[in-house]
Motif scaffolding. Sequence first.
Motif, mmCIF file in Angstrom:
data_model
loop_
_atom_site.group_PDB
_atom_site.id
_atom_site.type_symbol
_atom_site.label_atom_id
_atom_site.label_comp_id
_atom_site.label_asym_id
_atom_site.label_seq_id
_atom_site.Cartn_x
_atom_site.Cartn_y
_atom_site.Cartn_z
ATOM 1 N N ARG A 172 -4.709 1.429 14.661
ATOM 2 C CA ARG A 172 -4.037 2.425 13.819
ATOM 3 C C ARG A 172 -5.027 3.160 12.922
ATOM 4 O O ARG A 172 -4.937 4.360 12.725
ATOM 5 N N THR A 173 -5.976 2.395 12.378
ATOM 6 C CA THR A 173 -6.985 3.014 11.514
ATOM 7 C C THR A 173 -7.794 4.032 12.312
ATOM 8 O O THR A 173 -8.067 5.139 11.843
ATOM 9 N N ARG A 174 -8.132 3.650 13.552
ATOM 10 C CA ARG A 174 -8.934 4.552 14.393
ATOM 11 C C ARG A 174 -8.143 5.814 14.731
ATOM 12 O O ARG A 174 -8.647 6.929 14.639
ATOM 13 N N ALA A 175 -6.870 5.625 15.103
ATOM 14 C CA ALA A 175 -6.033 6.776 15.465
ATOM 15 C C ALA A 175 -5.926 7.749 14.294
ATOM 16 O O ALA A 175 -6.053 8.967 14.462
ATOM 17 N N LEU A 176 -5.729 7.200 13.114
ATOM 18 C CA LEU A 176 -5.588 8.037 11.931
ATOM 19 C C LEU A 176 -6.892 8.784 11.642
ATOM 20 O O LEU A 176 -6.886 9.982 11.336
ATOM 21 N N ALA A 177 -8.015 8.071 11.785
ATOM 22 C CA ALA A 177 -9.321 8.706 11.522
ATOM 23 C C ALA A 177 -9.554 9.842 12.522
ATOM 24 O O ALA A 177 -10.001 10.929 12.144
ATOM 25 N N ASP A 178 -9.220 9.607 13.798
ATOM 26 C CA ASP A 178 -9.414 10.644 14.819
ATOM 27 C C ASP A 178 -8.544 11.856 14.528
ATOM 28 O O ASP A 178 -8.952 13.001 14.713
ATOM 29 N N SER A 231 -16.029 -14.753 -5.629
ATOM 30 C CA SER A 231 -16.858 -14.444 -6.812
ATOM 31 C C SER A 231 -16.089 -13.622 -7.848
ATOM 32 O O SER A 231 -16.662 -13.172 -8.831
ATOM 33 N N GLY A 232 -14.786 -13.443 -7.617
ATOM 34 C CA GLY A 232 -13.960 -12.699 -8.575
ATOM 35 C C GLY A 232 -14.017 -11.201 -8.300
ATOM 36 O O GLY A 232 -15.039 -10.691 -7.841
ATOM 37 N N VAL A 233 -12.894 -10.510 -8.520
ATOM 38 C CA VAL A 233 -12.899 -9.044 -8.378
ATOM 39 C C VAL A 233 -12.208 -8.424 -9.593
ATOM 40 O O VAL A 233 -11.245 -8.974 -10.101
ATOM 41 N N ASP A 234 -12.733 -7.298 -10.015
ATOM 42 C CA ASP A 234 -12.152 -6.653 -11.194
ATOM 43 C C ASP A 234 -10.835 -5.961 -10.847
ATOM 44 O O ASP A 234 -9.900 -5.966 -11.633
ATOM 45 N N ILE A 235 -10.777 -5.367 -9.672
ATOM 46 C CA ILE A 235 -9.505 -4.755 -9.244
ATOM 47 C C ILE A 235 -9.166 -5.252 -7.848
ATOM 48 O O ILE A 235 -9.971 -5.117 -6.920
ATOM 49 N N LEU A 236 -7.990 -5.812 -7.725
ATOM 50 C CA LEU A 236 -7.530 -6.260 -6.414
ATOM 51 C C LEU A 236 -6.313 -5.429 -6.017
ATOM 52 O O LEU A 236 -5.346 -5.327 -6.773
ATOM 53 N N VAL A 237 -6.374 -4.817 -4.839
ATOM 54 C CA VAL A 237 -5.224 -4.092 -4.312
ATOM 55 C C VAL A 237 -4.613 -4.988 -3.244
ATOM 56 O O VAL A 237 -5.335 -5.498 -2.374
ATOM 57 N N ALA A 238 -3.310 -5.197 -3.315
ATOM 58 C CA ALA A 238 -2.720 -6.188 -2.408
ATOM 59 C C ALA A 238 -1.306 -5.809 -2.006
ATOM 60 O O ALA A 238 -0.594 -5.139 -2.756
ATOM 61 N N THR A 239 -0.915 -6.247 -0.825
ATOM 62 C CA THR A 239 0.506 -6.211 -0.480
ATOM 63 C C THR A 239 1.080 -7.565 -0.917
ATOM 64 O O THR A 239 0.353 -8.574 -0.941
ATOM 65 N N PRO A 240 2.369 -7.605 -1.274
ATOM 66 C CA PRO A 240 2.898 -8.806 -1.930
ATOM 67 C C PRO A 240 2.785 -10.094 -1.110
ATOM 68 O O PRO A 240 2.389 -11.133 -1.638
ATOM 69 N N GLY A 241 3.133 -10.041 0.166
ATOM 70 C CA GLY A 241 3.151 -11.267 0.979
ATOM 71 C C GLY A 241 1.785 -11.913 1.054
ATOM 72 O O GLY A 241 1.626 -13.120 0.830
ATOM 73 N N ARG A 242 0.762 -11.143 1.367
ATOM 74 C CA ARG A 242 -0.577 -11.697 1.508
ATOM 75 C C ARG A 242 -1.107 -12.212 0.162
ATOM 76 O O ARG A 242 -1.794 -13.213 0.103
ATOM 77 N N LEU A 243 -0.742 -11.513 -0.902
ATOM 78 C CA LEU A 243 -1.185 -11.975 -2.223
ATOM 79 C C LEU A 243 -0.645 -13.380 -2.485
ATOM 80 O O LEU A 243 -1.360 -14.270 -2.931
ATOM 81 N N PRO A 278 3.404 -1.421 -1.255
ATOM 82 C CA PRO A 278 4.293 -1.946 -0.226
ATOM 83 C C PRO A 278 3.626 -2.086 1.139
ATOM 84 O O PRO A 278 4.059 -2.888 1.943
ATOM 85 N N THR A 279 2.602 -1.323 1.405
ATOM 86 C CA THR A 279 2.067 -1.315 2.769
ATOM 87 C C THR A 279 0.547 -1.379 2.811
ATOM 88 O O THR A 279 -0.136 -1.074 1.841
ATOM 89 N N ARG A 280 0.075 -1.738 3.997
ATOM 90 C CA ARG A 280 -1.372 -1.842 4.203
ATOM 91 C C ARG A 280 -2.058 -0.497 4.052
ATOM 92 O O ARG A 280 -3.140 -0.397 3.490
ATOM 93 N N GLU A 281 -1.440 0.532 4.646
ATOM 94 C CA GLU A 281 -2.091 1.842 4.615
ATOM 95 C C GLU A 281 -2.279 2.319 3.182
ATOM 96 O O GLU A 281 -3.337 2.815 2.816
ATOM 97 N N LEU A 282 -1.222 2.154 2.393
ATOM 98 C CA LEU A 282 -1.329 2.591 1.005
ATOM 99 C C LEU A 282 -2.366 1.739 0.279
ATOM 100 O O LEU A 282 -3.191 2.250 -0.480
ATOM 101 N N ALA A 283 -2.356 0.421 0.540
ATOM 102 C CA ALA A 283 -3.327 -0.464 -0.102
ATOM 103 C C ALA A 283 -4.745 0.012 0.210
ATOM 104 O O ALA A 283 -5.581 0.142 -0.690
ATOM 105 N N ALA A 284 -4.998 0.317 1.484
ATOM 106 C CA ALA A 284 -6.342 0.738 1.878
ATOM 107 C C ALA A 284 -6.711 2.060 1.206
ATOM 108 O O ALA A 284 -7.848 2.255 0.770
ATOM 109 N N GLN A 285 -5.738 2.953 1.088
ATOM 110 C CA GLN A 285 -6.044 4.241 0.456
ATOM 111 C C GLN A 285 -6.329 4.100 -1.040
ATOM 112 O O GLN A 285 -7.199 4.772 -1.578
ATOM 113 N N VAL A 286 -5.561 3.220 -1.690
ATOM 114 C CA VAL A 286 -5.786 3.017 -3.126
ATOM 115 C C VAL A 286 -7.185 2.435 -3.334
ATOM 116 O O VAL A 286 -7.942 2.864 -4.198
#
Length: 434
Positions: free
Chosen positions: A282-288, A122-134, A81-89
């Motif tokens: 947001r990514t930076r804040a979370l990393a910090d 070039s093709g990807v074996d696993i794609l993690v995506a949020t629905p809208g962007r896909l 459902p979300t970008r953060e989860l997509a990035a973590q997966v």
Amino acid sequence: MGFSKLGLSDSILKAVLQKGYDKPSPIQEKSIPVVLEGKDLMAAAQTGTGKTAGFTLPILEILSKGSLAKSNQVRTLVLTPTRELAAQVQDSISTYGKYLPLKSAVVFGGVKINPQMQKLRSGVDILVATPGRLLDLYSQNAVKFDQLEIIVFDEADRMLDMGFIHDIKRILKILPPKRQTLMFSATFSDDIRKLAKSLVNNPIEISTTPRNSTVKSVRQWIHPVDKSKKQALLTHLIKEHDWYQVLVFSRTKHGANRIATQLEKRKISATAIHGNKSQAARTRALADFKAGKVNVLVATDIAARGIDIDQLPHVVNFDLPHVPEDYVHRIGRTGRASSKGEAISLVSADEAKQLFDIERLIQKKLDRVMVDDFVPDHNVPESAKKLLPPKNKKPKKNKNRNKPRYGKDSNSAENKIKKKKGFWGNKPNKKPKK
Ligand code: AMP
């Protein structure tokens, strides 16, 4: 049972071992054999249970045996459902698949589409995506599904809550009917079961989490306080108890900014994350925050979804959420994977209704703890003597379909794991040296 008995190849086991896991979690023990057998799966599992490895490991195993993705093709699609989860997966896939020749990518909205199109070329074996962007990528012919073998719906309940049902239906129409479908959801409500009917075929159902449970390893209580004193009380609590890693929830973006600014003024390092901040910020804040450079992260419900921090000790609800399920998601950020956590809510008299709704949902009255110097002039009305059974949740209308979607949620480690303390090979919850 050890990982080696699950039928995973040495390249995967090596990566798992390097990550420091010695035993599979209950959800992993159950899901890995089912996925390896090629069966459809419906798994009730919250974040914090190890569900990501539960589907990632067997998928990597299956994909490592077939032929690699051709140009623009995808062999496994993971929808979140979300970008953060997509990035973590995607992070987990890279970690567990680092000794395999498979390619993976993550795509989500709110960032430029061209680099994503290039990656897919070039093709990807696993794609993690949020629905809208896909769907955007599909409409531009950047992604094709002729080679698709497996689809995963991660946090399917959140996808429905966030109004993705139409996107999901559209995606289903463009996928080949012969495929393996895995569905993960924190809860299996009637709506989810209805959705599942159109997704999975004769699925194996597994479950490791009771519905809407709040994790027992999380101590929860409220501090009744007047609204005008909340900020001062928050500062007092952080200083008094020397809290070094606190996730503070605010209902509004504005509120999140204000809380962070006020804390900074009082020499407590704090930063806010919410939908108005760029993905990079947001990514930076979370990393910090994860690295301990910032002691307090102030987040809105949506922005905090998907935040996965090992052994986060404290969650503070600066205000209570309007939707009681969000309380469960909020406090699920702490006490994960059997570590101890504390969830503290600052509650003013005008929030009595939200408090009662939460108590009704979790079927538990929250202890009220007064803090000297902060005893409210307007006390929070008493909770009902006997808690009514939880209400049935109605599906939410999708008011925000065209707005950018941020964050995810999820939950927590569940009861069975907690009981087996030390199951995950915990590190002690130590305060880092400054
Ligand atoms: P998830 O529920 O997939 O979000 O995972 C929650 C956390 O548990 C993540 O930080 C994982 O790295 C961690 N984890 C997953 N599987 C295991 C395992 N078998 N042993 C210890 N930790 C794990």
